[in-house]
Design a protein around this motif. Structure first.
Motif, PDB file in Angstrom:
ATOM      1  N   ASP A  20       0.838  -1.292  -0.066  1.00 38.06           N
ATOM      2  CA  ASP A  20      -0.194   0.131   0.023  1.00 38.06           C
ATOM      3  C   ASP A  20       0.942   1.044  -0.211  1.00 38.06           C
ATOM      4  O   ASP A  20       0.316   2.553   0.012  1.00 38.06           O
ATOM      5  CB  ASP A  20      -0.950   0.092   1.389  1.00 38.06           C
ATOM      6  CG  ASP A  20      -2.164  -1.027   1.230  1.00 38.06           C
ATOM      7  OD1 ASP A  20      -2.455  -1.421   0.043  1.00 38.06           O
ATOM      8  OD2 ASP A  20      -2.033  -1.590   2.175  1.00 38.06           O
TER       9      ASP A  20
ATOM     10  N   ASN B 188       5.232   2.187  -4.838  1.00 32.65           N
ATOM     11  CA  ASN B 188       4.617   1.556  -6.064  1.00 32.65           C
ATOM     12  C   ASN B 188       4.908   2.876  -6.930  1.00 32.65           C
ATOM     13  O   ASN B 188       4.994   2.242  -8.226  1.00 32.65           O
ATOM     14  CB  ASN B 188       3.098   1.755  -5.709  1.00 32.65           C
ATOM     15  CG  ASN B 188       2.619   0.284  -5.245  1.00 32.65           C
ATOM     16  OD1 ASN B 188       2.437  -0.565  -5.703  1.00 32.65           O
ATOM     17  ND2 ASN B 188       2.251   0.403  -3.805  1.00 32.65           N
TER      18      ASN B 188
ATOM     19  N   SER C 203      -0.231  -1.874 -12.767  1.00 34.29           N
ATOM     20  CA  SER C 203      -0.679  -2.285 -11.589  1.00 34.29           C
ATOM     21  C   SER C 203       0.083  -1.611 -10.350  1.00 34.29           C
ATOM     22  O   SER C 203      -0.712  -1.056  -9.361  1.00 34.29           O
ATOM     23  CB  SER C 203      -0.117  -3.766 -11.236  1.00 34.29           C
ATOM     24  OG  SER C 203       1.298  -3.825 -11.331  1.00 34.29           O
TER      25      SER C 203
ATOM     26  N   GLN D 269      -1.869   1.798 -10.323  1.00 37.31           N
ATOM     27  CA  GLN D 269      -3.106   1.636  -9.646  1.00 37.31           C
ATOM     28  C   GLN D 269      -3.283   1.402  -8.275  1.00 37.31           C
ATOM     29  O   GLN D 269      -3.882   2.168  -7.562  1.00 37.31           O
ATOM     30  CB  GLN D 269      -3.885   0.482 -10.338  1.00 37.31           C
ATOM     31  CG  GLN D 269      -5.256   0.309  -9.862  1.00 37.31           C
ATOM     32  CD  GLN D 269      -6.037  -0.885 -10.613  1.00 37.31           C
ATOM     33  OE1 GLN D 269      -5.526  -1.626 -11.393  1.00 37.31           O
ATOM     34  NE2 GLN D 269      -7.275  -1.335 -10.029  1.00 37.31           N
ATOM     35  N   ALA D 270      -2.097   0.864  -7.815  1.00 38.93           N
ATOM     36  CA  ALA D 270      -1.946   0.724  -6.173  1.00 38.93           C
ATOM     37  C   ALA D 270      -1.471   1.967  -5.480  1.00 38.93           C
ATOM     38  O   ALA D 270      -2.196   2.458  -4.566  1.00 38.93           O
ATOM     39  CB  ALA D 270      -1.091  -0.296  -5.874  1.00 38.93           C
TER      40      ALA D 270
ATOM     41  N   ASN E  42      -2.167   5.000  -6.720  1.00 37.52           N
ATOM     42  CA  ASN E  42      -3.544   5.772  -6.873  1.00 37.52           C
ATOM     43  C   ASN E  42      -4.532   5.806  -5.716  1.00 37.52           C
ATOM     44  O   ASN E  42      -5.208   6.570  -5.183  1.00 37.52           O
ATOM     45  CB  ASN E  42      -3.889   6.023  -8.257  1.00 37.52           C
ATOM     46  CG  ASN E  42      -4.961   6.886  -8.534  1.00 37.52           C
ATOM     47  OD1 ASN E  42      -4.732   8.068  -8.248  1.00 37.52           O
ATOM     48  ND2 ASN E  42      -6.135   6.693  -9.183  1.00 37.52           N
ATOM     49  N   SER E  43      -4.763   4.265  -5.700  1.00 40.24           N
ATOM     50  CA  SER E  43      -5.963   3.829  -4.662  1.00 40.24           C
ATOM     51  C   SER E  43      -5.573   4.248  -3.294  1.00 40.24           C
ATOM     52  O   SER E  43      -6.505   4.438  -2.520  1.00 40.24           O
ATOM     53  CB  SER E  43      -6.010   2.156  -4.948  1.00 40.24           C
ATOM     54  OG  SER E  43      -4.830   1.813  -4.446  1.00 40.24           O
ATOM     55  N   ASN E  44      -4.197   4.618  -3.094  1.00 40.20           N
ATOM     56  CA  ASN E  44      -4.087   4.770  -1.685  1.00 40.20           C
ATOM     57  C   ASN E  44      -3.591   6.405  -1.324  1.00 40.20           C
ATOM     58  O   ASN E  44      -2.930   6.604  -0.337  1.00 40.20           O
ATOM     59  CB  ASN E  44      -2.711   3.858  -0.959  1.00 40.20           C
ATOM     60  CG  ASN E  44      -3.352   2.604  -0.923  1.00 40.20           C
ATOM     61  OD1 ASN E  44      -3.853   2.103   0.188  1.00 40.20           O
ATOM     62  ND2 ASN E  44      -2.909   1.543  -1.904  1.00 40.20           N
TER      63      ASN E  44
ATOM     64  N   ASP F  81      -4.674   9.209  -0.958  1.00 41.04           N
ATOM     65  CA  ASP F  81      -5.388   9.845   0.093  1.00 41.04           C
ATOM     66  C   ASP F  81      -4.649   9.615   1.452  1.00 41.04           C
ATOM     67  O   ASP F  81      -4.533  10.593   2.434  1.00 41.04           O
ATOM     68  CB  ASP F  81      -6.805   9.596   0.364  1.00 41.04           C
ATOM     69  CG  ASP F  81      -7.935  10.058  -0.841  1.00 41.04           C
ATOM     70  OD1 ASP F  81      -7.076  10.729  -1.625  1.00 41.04           O
ATOM     71  OD2 ASP F  81      -8.681   9.735  -0.875  1.00 41.04           O
TER      72      ASP F  81
END
Length: 457
Positions: free
Chosen positions: A46, A51, A63, A66-67, A69-71, A73
């Protein structure tokens, strides 16, 4: 937790931080274990910084992107800044000016991040803008006084801007801090070579070479490429050049962790120098073997500079169909670029066309493409240093002489000799020009060339 720069990273894994710090060292020292950044992701899947750095390193970045970007925040402000700059950098058909501006902004806020500085300097290199590269490193220098690696990063844009005295001082400072810093070693060699201090350059680099084992295939063979060029320019016995090609550059491919394309760049770059000097007979077998490898399209379109050299090698060895395919591919890629980048790369494309014609022996057409005011120094956007580009000036000089344009050849060669008057090859070319015009000064020029040919080795 904090990384080695002291900047906050949102992770609870000390192993993740350790791997990130190891990655930093590998990047700055031109090591061959930059894939250690993948370990950082394994320790903390995370971690945004891990990443996004892995995305830059990976040939399949989606991949990791994406990882990250998703974390995002949960990331620290520093991580978010790195995410923004790297995302822009690896975007297809990126806006170079925007990528530079983002790096400038990041380094203003986080000046100790030398990996982001290195990344930004590489961007400037491919923009053909050593002035911007110098601006960046000067901006962070006060925050990194006595820091390892920073002075080599200062030296390179200085030498690319022709400020050799300043570059030498900076490189020596970097070498004093860490005598195994390959970028400081490399910058010093550049200076010595440019100033025709060939024997000094060779002795310095051969002494440094014991520290080159951990270096990437590129840096290892590139440093040896410089040594070979110093032998070549200093008129050393040709066996010296052959020995370096066979035992220092090509032999790198025997290593299980070698990166072949990085070896090919320096190998073919050396062979073109030899060819221009009319000595390619010493390397006929090596050139044909190398051209066979370079027919593999998986090595095309990775580096514009390499593509130029591949064009020559393929055309020179009679692989005209493959050479035309490569040239057409370059044309298509320029057409697909954003308008600003496409306009900039027109110079690179014209050079590519000329190199293709030169390789297949169509010198008149090559000269026509280059035009009467050609200077390879104006083609840095192909991703090559002034030293790497200089061979294309040499190609131009020889073609001018071969085509009977002795007056023009003399003018441009004499201009170059004002910068590098210790180069025997240039004096021999000047001799050819004066001889063609029947000028009486030819005897003095011949004597000068002869004296220099025995001056170094």
């Amino acid at each position: 937790m904090k990384d080695k720069w002291g900047y906050e990273i949102n992770t609870d894994s000390s192993s993740c931080i350790s791997s990130i710090n190891q990655y930093y060292h590998q990047v700055l020292s031109y090591g061959r274990k930059r894939d250690v950044i993948i370990e950082a992701v394994k320790h903390d899947p995370d971690c945004v910084l891990a990443n996004i750095l892995a995305a830059q390193f990976s040939s399949s970045p989606s991949s990791y992107l994406q990882a990250a970007n998703s974390n995002l925040d949960n990331a620290s402000p520093y991580e978010q800044a790195v995410f923004e700059t790297v995302t822009c950098l690896i975007t297809p058909n990126r806006d170079d000016d925007l990528a530079f501006d983002l790096h400038f902004k990041l380094l203003k806020q986080y000046p100790k991040d030398l990996v982001s500085l290195k990344r930004a300097q590489v961007l400037c290199f491919y923009m053909g803008r050593p002035d911007l590269s110098l601006q960046l490193v000067q901006q962070v220098l006060a925050s990194n006084d006595q820091q390892d690696f920073v002075y080599g990063m200062l030296a390179f844009p200085l030498l690319e801007l022709g400020r050799m005295e300043d570059a030498e001082k900076a490189a020596k400072m970097g070498f004093q801090i860490n005598n195994q810093d390959p970028w400081s070693q490399h910058a010093l060699c550049h200076v010595y070579q440019y100033e025709c201090r060939f024997k000094e350059a060779v002795e310095f680099m051969e002494d440094c070479s014991k520290s080159w084992g951990p270096l990437s295939s590129f840096m290892n063979t590139h440093n040896w490429w410089h040594v070979a060029l110093c032998y070549l320019e200093g008129n050393a016995p040709f066996e010296k050049v052959c020995e370096i090609y066979d035992n220092r550059i090509w032999k790198e491919l025997d290593r299980s962790d070698a990166t072949p394309v990085e070896v090919y760049l320096n190998a073919v770059g050396l062979l073109l120098r030899v060819h221009v000097r009319g000595e390619i007979r010493f390397f006929d077998d090596q050139l044909n073997i190398l051209a066979g490898y370079l027919s593999d399209q998986s090595f095309w379109f990775l580096e514009w500079h390499l593509d130029l050299l591949i064009l020559w090698a393929l055309a020179c060895t009679g692989k005209l169909s493959e050479a035309r395919d490569l040239l057409e591919g370059l044309k298509s890629r320029v057409c697909a670029m954003n308008p600003k980048k496409g306009k900039l790369m027109q110079k690179g494309l014209k050079l590519a066309k000329a190199v293709y014609e030169y390789g297949r022996g169509e010198f008149s057409r090559a000269l026509e493409l280059l035009g009467p005011d050609f200077d390879a120094e104006n083609c840095k956007m192909v991703g090559a240093s002034g030293e790497q580009l200089d061979v294309f000036n040499e190609v131009w000089y020889v073609m001018l002489l071969d085509a009977g344009h002795a007056d023009k050849a003399i003018a441009v060669i004499e201009k170059q000799l004002k910068k590098r008057d210790g180069t025997p090859f240039l004096w021999r070319l000047l001799e050819r020009g004066y001889l063609a015009l029947g000028k009486q000064e030819v005897e003095a020029i011949s004597a000068k060339a002869k004296a220099l040919e025995s001056a170094y080795f």
